[in-house]
Write an enzyme that holds these catalytic residues in place. Structure first.
Site, PDB file in Angstrom:
ATOM      1  CB  VAL A   1       9.560  -5.597  -9.763  1.00  0.00           C
ATOM      2  CG1 VAL A   1       8.331  -4.910  -9.183  1.00  0.00           C
ATOM      3  CG2 VAL A   1      10.345  -6.307  -8.663  1.00  0.00           C
TER       4      VAL A   1
ATOM      5  CG  HIS B   1       3.278  -4.502  -8.198  1.00  0.00           C
ATOM      6  ND1 HIS B   1       3.124  -5.691  -7.508  1.00  0.00           N
ATOM      7  CD2 HIS B   1       2.071  -3.892  -8.159  1.00  0.00           C
ATOM      8  CE1 HIS B   1       1.881  -5.783  -7.061  1.00  0.00           C
ATOM      9  NE2 HIS B   1       1.219  -4.712  -7.449  1.00  0.00           N
TER      10      HIS B   1
END
Length: 244
Positions: A98, A114
């Site tokens: 991320v 994600h």
């Protein structure tokens, strides 16, 4: 061998995991000092339940994660991948991470399975904010519309973003070299992408410091530093006056 496959490939796709970010100095999601959170499992704090029922803890946890991310920068591996994409060697990156280090390094075509910790979003109107807005002294958690502002990441209990999945599938369909960098390949469904790439005939290369469950099916496994492996491959490509 890796450099030779890179020279021969037409559609190289990268799959990056936590090891890519830890080489920048970022602590692994599961290994930070849990004492900061009263011995709570960080995975409990990264959930939809925590966001709804323990919002203060949830906010503090992601303030900490954003602060940690902002302290560090892309590493040699990130920069080499961006260079390869600009040269047309790499077609895109599928990532479980991320952090926004791939973007900072200059990579454009990224499927962030994600989500993106570099941005925030309002749950009511969808307005986007920079991740820095979450931090003191601003600590913005309420949108002008009244909605709750949250990190733009996938929490436990949520589905993966459809746009990222579609991009990942598009990249996968054409891949003839699928290069896994720093993933334990234990998180589903993301760990199925290397399997599908191999089944479609792509060379599968796994670079990870520790063995992974998919090592037996890989064409090449390297339990070494990502930066070192990519650096050596980049040097070999440059010496051979390849596409760089």
């Amino acid at each position: 061998m890796l450099a030779e496959w890179i020279r021969e490939a037409e559609n190289i796709v990268i799959f990056s995991g936590a090891g890519m970010s830890t080489e920048s100095g970022l602590r692994d999601f599961r290994s930070f000092d849990r004492g900061m959170w009263n011995d709570r499992d960080p995975m409990e704090l990264a959930s939809t339940t925590a966001m709804e029922k323990n919002r203060d803890e949830f906010i503090r946890f992601y303030q900490w994660r954003i602060q940690e991310m902002l302290k560090l920068q892309p590493n040699q591996g990130h920069r080499i991948l961006a260079k390869w994409e600009a040269a047309g060697i790499v077609k895109g990156i599928i990532t479980q991470n991320v952090e926004n280090y791939h973007e900072q390094a200059g990579t454009k075509n990224i499927a962030k399975l994600h989500g993106d910790l570099g941005t925030l979003r309002c749950m009511a109107c969808g307005r986007r904010y920079a991740c820095e807005d979450y931090l003191p002294p601003l600590s913005r958690t309420a949108c002008a519309c009244g909605g709750f502002i949250r990190p733009n990441i996938v929490l436990f209990g949520e589905m993966l973003p459809q746009e990222a999945l579609e991009l990942a599938e598009q990249l996968l369909q054409k891949a003839d070299l699928f290069l896994v960098l720093g993933s334990s390949l234990t998180v589903s469904p993301a760990n199925q992408f290397p399997v599908l790439a191999k089944q479609q005939g792509a060379h599968l290369v796994i670079v990870n410091r520790e063995p992974t469950p998919l090592d037996p099916m890989a064409d090449l496994t390297l339990h070494r530093s990502i930066g070192e492996v990519l650096g050596e491959a980049d040097g070999s490509l440059a010496n051979s006056k390849s596409r760089l």
